[in-house]
Write an enzyme that holds these catalytic residues in place. Sequence first.
Site: not given
Length: 325
Positions: A196, A226
């Site tokens: 990420t 998420g």
Amino acid sequence: MGGWAIAVHGGAGVDPNLPLERQEQAKHLLTRCLNIGISALRSSLPAIDVVELVVRELETDPYFNSGRGSALTEKGTVEMEASIMDGAGRRCGAVSGVTTVKNPISLARLVMSKSPHSYLAFAGAEEFARQQGVETVDNEYFITEENVGMLKLAKEANTILFDYRIPTIGLDTCSAAAETSLQMNGLPISVYAPETVGCVVVDGEGRCAAATSTGGLMNKKSGRIGDSPLIGAGTYACEVCGVSCTGEGEAIIRGTLAREVAAVMEYKGLGLQEAVDFVIRERLDEGKAGLIAVSNKGEVACGFNSVGMFRGCATEDGFMEVNIW
């Protein structure tokens, strides 16, 4: 007030065997993004503008798992998510399940500033993107050859393959990795590292902001969301600090990790690094994650309990560093 500060990350949980060449590529990208942010801060751009600008750059480069280069779902498609938060007034915007928006972080910013809502997802987010005239591309734009290879490995191992950005040619460690006892929400995982991206900034006026963007997990179920777009979990900013998290999303969600940093500063009176260390130590249970944070005093901090975290930071007094381990 301690002046401006900025931090960027490209994901927690780095394979210790990541080739040096790939390490250098990552450091080069993080340095470039830091320099973009530094220039913007020197031009007195507000923190919220700077975090969007930097994360856009990270989304456009396919190296990390956001925008172009996003991890693929079990169906071989890309479903991206992002969130942004302005500590001044605690305004926020988030999107999930985005498939054609070139820069999800900018769509999240528009949700914050141009809609009455904080969070739009899937078809609704796509429709809002068209209404706002943001740049869209075919889903194929986001898909890289490397990620197609990783999805194949994940399917062969019948697991969620966390994405190390290791060349997949000749990679025969997958079956061994799949036998490890690592678990996520009770499911075995092969290796750990969703990359990420995120950015946190405090500007010269002491305003904090945070932004996070991701493609999620390789071989994830379609529709999985998420921590990255969840305010308080993957992203949080208030008058005191700005936080962006990365790592095992399910664990970050359970620990409301980003908000927790602000909470212990506000209610326990902890300093920034102290708060980060406390949260990584006490709030992740068995999960693996990392985070970057800035305070309204111009401080910058990071912490992680994974092997490594792609990260860089800089402050107004000339301090700058980019690290992985």
